[in-house]
Design an enzyme around this catalytic site. Structure first.
Site, PDB file in Angstrom:
ATOM      1  N   HIS A  97       0.833  -1.208   0.000  1.00  0.00           N
ATOM      2  CA  HIS A  97       0.000   0.000   0.000  1.00  0.00           C
ATOM      3  C   HIS A  97       0.860   1.247   0.000  1.00  0.00           C
ATOM      4  O   HIS A  97       1.943   1.266   0.571  1.00  0.00           O
ATOM      5  CB  HIS A  97      -0.963   0.011   1.186  1.00  0.00           C
ATOM      6  CG  HIS A  97      -0.290  -0.177   2.518  1.00  0.00           C
ATOM      7  ND1 HIS A  97       0.110  -1.411   2.993  1.00  0.00           N
ATOM      8  CD2 HIS A  97       0.062   0.717   3.472  1.00  0.00           C
ATOM      9  CE1 HIS A  97       0.667  -1.273   4.181  1.00  0.00           C
ATOM     10  NE2 HIS A  97       0.663   0.018   4.485  1.00  0.00           N
ATOM     11  N   HIS A  99       0.683   5.199   1.096  1.00  0.00           N
ATOM     12  CA  HIS A  99      -0.056   6.199   1.860  1.00  0.00           C
ATOM     13  C   HIS A  99      -0.020   7.532   1.110  1.00  0.00           C
ATOM     14  O   HIS A  99       1.057   7.961   0.665  1.00  0.00           O
ATOM     15  CB  HIS A  99       0.615   6.453   3.216  1.00  0.00           C
ATOM     16  CG  HIS A  99       0.648   5.298   4.154  1.00  0.00           C
ATOM     17  ND1 HIS A  99      -0.177   5.204   5.251  1.00  0.00           N
ATOM     18  CD2 HIS A  99       1.440   4.196   4.201  1.00  0.00           C
ATOM     19  CE1 HIS A  99       0.096   4.096   5.927  1.00  0.00           C
ATOM     20  NE2 HIS A  99       1.079   3.459   5.305  1.00  0.00           N
TER      21      HIS A  99
HETATM   22  P1  AMP Z   1       1.671   0.436   7.410  1.00  0.00           P
HETATM   23  O1  AMP Z   1       2.251   0.770   8.760  1.00  0.00           O
HETATM   24  O2  AMP Z   1       2.378   1.159   6.295  1.00  0.00           O
HETATM   25  O3  AMP Z   1       1.569  -1.055   7.193  1.00  0.00           O
HETATM   26  O4  AMP Z   1       0.212   1.060   7.444  1.00  0.00           O
HETATM   27  C1  AMP Z   1      -0.954   0.302   7.596  1.00  0.00           C
HETATM   28  C2  AMP Z   1      -2.104   1.286   7.622  1.00  0.00           C
HETATM   29  O5  AMP Z   1      -3.304   0.578   7.444  1.00  0.00           O
HETATM   30  C3  AMP Z   1      -2.229   2.083   8.932  1.00  0.00           C
HETATM   31  O6  AMP Z   1      -2.108   3.470   8.662  1.00  0.00           O
HETATM   32  C4  AMP Z   1      -3.626   1.707   9.430  1.00  0.00           C
HETATM   33  O7  AMP Z   1      -4.304   2.779  10.032  1.00  0.00           O
HETATM   34  C5  AMP Z   1      -4.311   1.261   8.158  1.00  0.00           C
HETATM   35  N1  AMP Z   1      -5.420   0.347   8.347  1.00  0.00           N
HETATM   36  C6  AMP Z   1      -5.424  -0.831   9.044  1.00  0.00           C
HETATM   37  N2  AMP Z   1      -6.637  -1.410   8.987  1.00  0.00           N
HETATM   38  C7  AMP Z   1      -7.421  -0.607   8.235  1.00  0.00           C
HETATM   39  C8  AMP Z   1      -8.784  -0.647   7.821  1.00  0.00           C
HETATM   40  N3  AMP Z   1      -9.580  -1.652   8.153  1.00  0.00           N
HETATM   41  N4  AMP Z   1      -9.258   0.368   7.048  1.00  0.00           N
HETATM   42  C9  AMP Z   1      -8.457   1.389   6.686  1.00  0.00           C
HETATM   43  N5  AMP Z   1      -7.161   1.492   7.062  1.00  0.00           N
HETATM   44  C10 AMP Z   1      -6.653   0.520   7.828  1.00  0.00           C
END
Ligand code: AMP
Length: 132
Positions: A97, A99
């Site tokens: 993903h 951001h």
């Molecule tokens: P990372 O630390 O780059 O793996 O970021 C994972 C991101 O996914 C975090 O910013 C979380 O807030 C986001 N996240 C986790 N679960 C969900 C969800 N169900 N819907 C939207 N965002 C999510």
């Protein structure tokens, strides 16, 4: 099944901003700043190390489109694009993903950087190692 695959399948809810056959963008649940959005491939790819080039192209096209949608609607000035790969890099959800984090100024969103003074000899050696 991972949490983002469940979002793609509609098993858990999300706030979708943009979608194509291969990618999807939705609001991050923890909103570092207003409009914080994630762009993901629909197929389960863990990190950059597994990302094929076509999916990479699709993703970045969606990042550009989604960033412009957010900018036009929310009116922020600047933006951070962030992508963590692997636990040492802070990846928590193991589905690739990117951001999109809008920046408004005084938004209390901080990224720590660790700059070191340039050593041009070392840079030259590193460049040689990486290109020969
Ligand atoms: P990372 O630390 O780059 O793996 O970021 C994972 C991101 O996914 C975090 O910013 C979380 O807030 C986001 N996240 C986790 N679960 C969900 C969800 N169900 N819907 C939207 N965002 C999510």
């Amino acid at each position: 099944m991972c949490v983002f695959c469940k979002i793609i399948n509609g098993e858990i809810p999300s706030y979708k901003i943009y979608e194509t056959d291969t990618v999807m963008a939705f609001l991050d649940i923890s909103q570092n700043t207003k409009g914080h959005t994630l762009v993901i491939p629909k197929k389960h790819i863990e990190s950059i190390f597994d990302l094929d080039e076509q999916t990479g192209r699709d993703l970045f096209e969606a990042v550009v489109k989604t960033t412009n949608i957010l900018k036009n609607k929310l009116g922020f000035k600047d933006v951070n694009l962030l992508n963590n790969n692997g636990s040492l890099a802070g990846q928590v959800v193991n589905h690739y993903h990117i951001h999109i984090i809008p920046r408004y100024g005084n938004d209390e969103c901080y990224f720590k950087e660790s700059p070191h003074e340039a050593n041009f000899e070392e840079l030259a050696k590193l460049c040689e190692k990486l290109t020969k």
